[in-house]
Design a protein around this motif. Sequence first.
Motif, mmCIF file in Angstrom:
data_model
loop_
_atom_site.group_PDB
_atom_site.id
_atom_site.type_symbol
_atom_site.label_atom_id
_atom_site.label_comp_id
_atom_site.label_asym_id
_atom_site.label_seq_id
_atom_site.Cartn_x
_atom_site.Cartn_y
_atom_site.Cartn_z
ATOM 1 N N UNK A 46 0.824 -1.210 0.000
ATOM 2 C CA UNK A 46 0.000 0.000 0.000
ATOM 3 C C UNK A 46 0.857 1.258 0.000
ATOM 4 N N UNK A 47 2.042 1.177 0.540
ATOM 5 C CA UNK A 47 2.933 2.335 0.570
ATOM 6 C C UNK A 47 3.506 2.602 -0.815
ATOM 7 N N UNK A 48 3.909 1.549 -1.509
ATOM 8 C CA UNK A 48 4.546 1.748 -2.809
ATOM 9 C C UNK A 48 3.546 1.760 -3.960
ATOM 10 N N UNK A 49 2.292 1.429 -3.683
ATOM 11 C CA UNK A 49 1.258 1.414 -4.716
ATOM 12 C C UNK A 49 0.945 2.807 -5.223
ATOM 13 N N UNK A 50 0.239 2.863 -6.336
ATOM 14 C CA UNK A 50 -0.105 4.152 -6.935
ATOM 15 C C UNK A 50 -1.091 4.901 -6.066
ATOM 16 N N UNK A 51 -1.123 6.209 -6.275
ATOM 17 C CA UNK A 51 -1.993 7.073 -5.491
ATOM 18 C C UNK A 51 -3.406 7.083 -6.026
ATOM 19 N N UNK A 52 -4.118 8.109 -5.635
ATOM 20 C CA UNK A 52 -5.490 8.256 -6.103
ATOM 21 C C UNK A 52 -6.481 7.807 -5.061
ATOM 22 N N UNK A 53 -7.141 8.740 -4.467
ATOM 23 C CA UNK A 53 -8.160 8.397 -3.475
ATOM 24 C C UNK A 53 -7.567 8.062 -2.127
ATOM 25 N N UNK A 54 -8.433 7.661 -1.244
ATOM 26 C CA UNK A 54 -8.039 7.337 0.114
ATOM 27 C C UNK A 54 -7.444 5.939 0.162
ATOM 28 N N UNK A 55 -6.305 5.786 0.819
ATOM 29 C CA UNK A 55 -5.645 4.491 0.884
ATOM 30 C C UNK A 55 -6.410 3.528 1.786
#
Length: 148
Positions: A46-55
């Motif tokens: 989840x840290x290295x994943x792409x952004x966009x929206x609430x994690x």
Amino acid sequence: MFDRLRKRGFEVEFRSHAQAILSVDFPEVAEQLESVLEASTIPIEEIIGSGGGETKGTQRLRRALAAHEWRKHNFVVQRIIDGVQREAQSHEIDHVRTFNAGTIALEIEWNNKVHSSIATSRTSRDFIPMVPFRSVSSSLEEAACKLR
């Protein structure tokens, strides 16, 4: 205060009168926040994943706080002169809860570009740096606020 978080690798820093406010006026808040944060996890994916929206990590943390009756609230500060509203500002806070000693407001922000966190104390006039929480594996931002 927050010793269990420190043992897990969190860096805890107090600014202004944050430690006194939490330890004297709101010890139950400090314990509750420590328990919620201690139970929170953020997998590396989840840290290295792409952004966009609430994690997903932020969503889990929001649900954990909601389970302790922290609710979203919109504060409105108005300036009224001789019965006529001259200006008004509103600010929506993610989690607000009232205790016997007063009201605490908590903002949660996730920023994977800045590896530090900022906490703020919200008064009716301004924001004051207060209690940052930072873990080696995340850039989770917590904001604890006392409103009078």
